[in-house]
Structures are given as C-alpha cells and as structure tokens.
Design a protein around this motif. Sequence first.
Motif, PDB file in Angstrom:
ATOM      1  N   GLN A   1     -11.607   9.818   2.597  1.00 19.13           N
ATOM      2  CA  GLN A   1     -12.202   8.706   1.864  1.00 19.13           C
ATOM      3  C   GLN A   1     -11.606   8.553   0.469  1.00 19.13           C
ATOM      4  O   GLN A   1     -11.506   7.442  -0.045  1.00 19.13           O
ATOM      5  N   PHE A   2     -11.209   9.673  -0.154  1.00 16.56           N
ATOM      6  CA  PHE A   2     -10.541   9.595  -1.458  1.00 16.56           C
ATOM      7  C   PHE A   2      -9.341   8.654  -1.386  1.00 16.56           C
ATOM      8  O   PHE A   2      -9.144   7.794  -2.245  1.00 16.56           O
ATOM      9  N   LEU A   3      -8.518   8.846  -0.363  1.00 17.82           N
ATOM     10  CA  LEU A   3      -7.299   8.055  -0.220  1.00 17.82           C
ATOM     11  C   LEU A   3      -7.597   6.620   0.186  1.00 17.82           C
ATOM     12  O   LEU A   3      -6.984   5.675  -0.321  1.00 17.82           O
ATOM     13  N   LEU A   4      -8.536   6.455   1.086  1.00 20.51           N
ATOM     14  CA  LEU A   4      -8.879   5.108   1.543  1.00 20.51           C
ATOM     15  C   LEU A   4      -9.514   4.294   0.425  1.00 20.51           C
ATOM     16  O   LEU A   4      -9.242   3.094   0.280  1.00 20.51           O
ATOM     17  N   ASN A   5     -10.356   4.940  -0.387  1.00 25.23           N
ATOM     18  CA  ASN A   5     -10.974   4.246  -1.524  1.00 25.23           C
ATOM     19  C   ASN A   5      -9.927   3.824  -2.557  1.00 25.23           C
ATOM     20  O   ASN A   5     -10.129   2.861  -3.303  1.00 25.23           O
ATOM     21  N   ALA A   6      -8.827   4.572  -2.620  1.00 22.51           N
ATOM     22  CA  ALA A   6      -7.738   4.232  -3.539  1.00 22.51           C
ATOM     23  C   ALA A   6      -6.808   3.175  -2.945  1.00 22.51           C
ATOM     24  O   ALA A   6      -5.803   2.822  -3.551  1.00 22.51           O
ATOM     25  N   ASN A   7      -7.143   2.689  -1.747  1.00 20.25           N
ATOM     26  CA  ASN A   7      -6.367   1.655  -1.056  1.00 20.25           C
ATOM     27  C   ASN A   7      -5.012   2.163  -0.575  1.00 20.25           C
ATOM     28  O   ASN A   7      -4.040   1.414  -0.499  1.00 20.25           O
ATOM     29  N   PHE A   8      -4.951   3.459  -0.263  1.00 19.64           N
ATOM     30  CA  PHE A   8      -3.742   4.054   0.296  1.00 19.64           C
ATOM     31  C   PHE A   8      -3.834   4.008   1.821  1.00 19.64           C
ATOM     32  O   PHE A   8      -4.930   4.029   2.391  1.00 19.64           O
ATOM     33  N   CYS A   9      -2.684   3.974   2.485  1.00 17.74           N
ATOM     34  CA  CYS A   9      -2.622   4.162   3.938  1.00 17.74           C
ATOM     35  C   CYS A   9      -2.439   5.662   4.222  1.00 17.74           C
ATOM     36  O   CYS A   9      -1.667   6.325   3.534  1.00 17.74           O
ATOM     37  N   LEU A  10      -3.116   6.157   5.227  1.00 16.62           N
ATOM     38  CA  LEU A  10      -3.066   7.587   5.543  1.00 16.62           C
ATOM     39  C   LEU A  10      -2.563   7.811   6.958  1.00 16.62           C
ATOM     40  O   LEU A  10      -3.080   7.242   7.915  1.00 16.62           O
TER      41      LEU A  10
ATOM     42  N   THR B   1      -5.598  18.464  -4.418  1.00 15.55           N
ATOM     43  CA  THR B   1      -4.268  18.026  -3.984  1.00 15.55           C
ATOM     44  C   THR B   1      -4.262  16.522  -3.756  1.00 15.55           C
ATOM     45  O   THR B   1      -3.335  15.820  -4.172  1.00 15.55           O
ATOM     46  N   ILE B   2      -5.305  16.024  -3.117  1.00 14.90           N
ATOM     47  CA  ILE B   2      -5.428  14.587  -2.865  1.00 14.90           C
ATOM     48  C   ILE B   2      -5.563  13.817  -4.180  1.00 14.90           C
ATOM     49  O   ILE B   2      -4.926  12.769  -4.378  1.00 14.90           O
ATOM     50  N   ILE B   3      -6.368  14.328  -5.085  1.00 14.04           N
ATOM     51  CA  ILE B   3      -6.579  13.659  -6.378  1.00 14.04           C
ATOM     52  C   ILE B   3      -5.278  13.588  -7.169  1.00 14.04           C
ATOM     53  O   ILE B   3      -4.963  12.559  -7.792  1.00 14.04           O
ATOM     54  N   GLN B   4      -4.486  14.670  -7.145  1.00  9.88           N
ATOM     55  CA  GLN B   4      -3.191  14.646  -7.831  1.00  9.88           C
ATOM     56  C   GLN B   4      -2.288  13.568  -7.253  1.00  9.88           C
ATOM     57  O   GLN B   4      -1.558  12.886  -7.986  1.00  9.88           O
ATOM     58  N   CYS B   5      -2.337  13.397  -5.962  1.00  2.95           N
ATOM     59  CA  CYS B   5      -1.553  12.372  -5.280  1.00  2.95           C
ATOM     60  C   CYS B   5      -1.983  10.974  -5.740  1.00  2.95           C
ATOM     61  O   CYS B   5      -1.146  10.138  -6.108  1.00  2.95           O
ATOM     62  N   ILE B   6      -3.271  10.731  -5.737  1.00  2.00           N
ATOM     63  CA  ILE B   6      -3.796   9.417  -6.151  1.00  2.00           C
ATOM     64  C   ILE B   6      -3.434   9.139  -7.610  1.00  2.00           C
ATOM     65  O   ILE B   6      -2.956   8.046  -7.953  1.00  2.00           O
ATOM     66  N   ASN B   7      -3.645  10.122  -8.467  1.00  4.93           N
ATOM     67  CA  ASN B   7      -3.346   9.946  -9.900  1.00  4.93           C
ATOM     68  C   ASN B   7      -1.862   9.666 -10.128  1.00  4.93           C
ATOM     69  O   ASN B   7      -1.501   8.825 -10.963  1.00  4.93           O
ATOM     70  N   TYR B   8      -1.017  10.352  -9.392  1.00 10.49           N
ATOM     71  CA  TYR B   8       0.441  10.169  -9.554  1.00 10.49           C
ATOM     72  C   TYR B   8       0.842   8.731  -9.262  1.00 10.49           C
ATOM     73  O   TYR B   8       1.538   8.100 -10.075  1.00 10.49           O
ATOM     74  N   PHE B   9       0.416   8.208  -8.118  1.00 13.48           N
ATOM     75  CA  PHE B   9       0.851   6.864  -7.742  1.00 13.48           C
ATOM     76  C   PHE B   9       0.162   5.780  -8.558  1.00 13.48           C
ATOM     77  O   PHE B   9       0.758   4.737  -8.854  1.00 13.48           O
TER      78      PHE B   9
ATOM     79  N   LYS C   1       0.830  -1.203   0.000  1.00 10.42           N
ATOM     80  CA  LYS C   1       0.000   0.000   0.000  1.00 10.42           C
ATOM     81  C   LYS C   1       0.867   1.257   0.000  1.00 10.42           C
ATOM     82  O   LYS C   1       1.905   1.312   0.664  1.00 10.42           O
ATOM     83  N   ILE C   2       0.431   2.245  -0.756  1.00 12.16           N
ATOM     84  CA  ILE C   2       1.082   3.552  -0.743  1.00 12.16           C
ATOM     85  C   ILE C   2       0.769   4.236   0.583  1.00 12.16           C
ATOM     86  O   ILE C   2      -0.374   4.268   1.026  1.00 12.16           O
ATOM     87  N   ARG C   3       1.782   4.789   1.203  1.00 13.75           N
ATOM     88  CA  ARG C   3       1.617   5.455   2.497  1.00 13.75           C
ATOM     89  C   ARG C   3       1.738   6.966   2.303  1.00 13.75           C
ATOM     90  O   ARG C   3       2.754   7.455   1.802  1.00 13.75           O
ATOM     91  N   ILE C   4       0.693   7.682   2.708  1.00 14.48           N
ATOM     92  CA  ILE C   4       0.612   9.127   2.517  1.00 14.48           C
ATOM     93  C   ILE C   4       0.515   9.817   3.869  1.00 14.48           C
ATOM     94  O   ILE C   4      -0.256   9.401   4.739  1.00 14.48           O
ATOM     95  N   LEU C   5       1.286  10.892   4.028  1.00  7.76           N
ATOM     96  CA  LEU C   5       1.176  11.743   5.207  1.00  7.76           C
ATOM     97  C   LEU C   5       0.487  13.044   4.819  1.00  7.76           C
ATOM     98  O   LEU C   5       0.899  13.710   3.868  1.00  7.76           O
ATOM     99  N   SER C   6      -0.545  13.405   5.543  1.00  7.02           N
ATOM    100  CA  SER C   6      -1.169  14.713   5.384  1.00  7.02           C
ATOM    101  C   SER C   6      -0.711  15.609   6.529  1.00  7.02           C
ATOM    102  O   SER C   6      -0.803  15.220   7.702  1.00  7.02           O
TER     103      SER C   6
END
Length: 226
Positions: free
Chosen positions: A19-28, A212-220, A4-9
């Motif tokens: 939910q954007f990040l969790l739905n993308a299966n990222f760890c927050l 900002t979150i969407i750009q992160c999801i799209n990048y990974f 899983k991709i790990r993201i720090l906010s």
Amino acid sequence: MKNKIRILSTKKLLLNQKQFLLNANFCLLEADFIKIDFHKNKIESKYDYLIFTSQNALNNILTNENWKKLKEKKCFCVGKKTKTILEQNGFDVVESFDYAEELASFLIDKYSSNTYTFFSGNLRQDTLPVALQQANIIFEEKQVYRTDLTPVKIESKVDGILFFSPSGVKSYLKENTITNQVCFCIGTTTAKELEKTTKNVVIANQPTVENTIIQCINYFNQKNTN
C-alpha cells in the motif's frame, strides 16, 4: 508524475507494505526470488543463551513441537521484528541489534565467558560465527532452514528494484541484469552483494522492509521535484 514509477520487489510484499507504493502512485511488480524450507529436526540447546539473526530461523523454531522448552533460556537477536516475535512468544531478549556485526562486538565485549546456540540457515553470512571463533567463544550452530534460489526472468522495464537479502541479489542476477535501475537494499550486507554489480544503491536507514520501501518512494519523489 507523467509516467508511473515502476518498482520490482524481489519478494512478495504484505498488503500493508504494498500500500505504501500504491498510495505513492507507483506500479509494483513482485516475485519471490528465494524459497525457504524449514527443517523438521528436533530443536534443543545445551548452552547458556540462544542467538537468532534471522526471522526465518525463529519462525522455524516456533513450528517445532518442543520450542517452549527453549524459553527457559535468554536470547540475543538481530532485527526489531525478530525481537518483537520473540517477546510475543514469551522469550526473554537480553539485547537486540540491527546487524550481526554489532551483536558480535557486544558478545565479545560483555558476554565472552558464556556459551551460545546459534540458529541459522544454509546461506547465512560468516560474520557472527567467525567473530565468535576468533574470540574463542564457545557456541554451537544449528541449521534450521534452507534458502533456495528461485530466479525469475523479468521482461518488464523497471525504474527501481527492492532487495532484502544477498541471496535475493544472487537469484535476481541469474536471469536478469542491472543497468540503470536504482537498487534499494534493506541493509549493508545486501548492499555489499549489489555493489559488485552496480553503484546505483540506496540503503535503508533501518533494516526493515517498510523502511526500504520508504527510501524508494522518497528517492523518486525527490528526483521528480528537482
């Protein structure tokens, strides 16, 4: 994805934003790297128009007992959400912009003979007041909130970091370093602060938390499909 991709906010997100990040299966991971304190002094304006470049300034105004008197004056602002909140509370917004540079240029070109009350915080950027001063536009600045840095040491390894203000960048770097992490910024001003430290910077298409979150999801997602 195997891992899983790990993201720090660098600020705590709203439930729908998480939910954007969790739905993308990222760890927050998330923490508030800055703290906002509102000033409680009386809010008044003797000039033609009001200027808001920060939601924090507006949120403080709305807690002030005499804020409704300000609705007699029209506003200029930075940020779509700031515009929405102003209009929801009965303010007349003449124009809104994504960045303070755009607002400054517009006022200098179209409204240079008018006067302004600019509501700000202690760590605000110099962009707008300097531009107005250089154009000999009359304005007063009222500091209505304070931003304090609240650094947090992050022990976990992360792949990406979400930044929402230059002060958030400064606070993060007090206790942490940036190596190969990709940094996602809400706008160009935040990016400029980061670019002093790293070139791994992605700027949101629109200066909102959600974009900002969407750009992160799209990048990974794109990185993992290549």
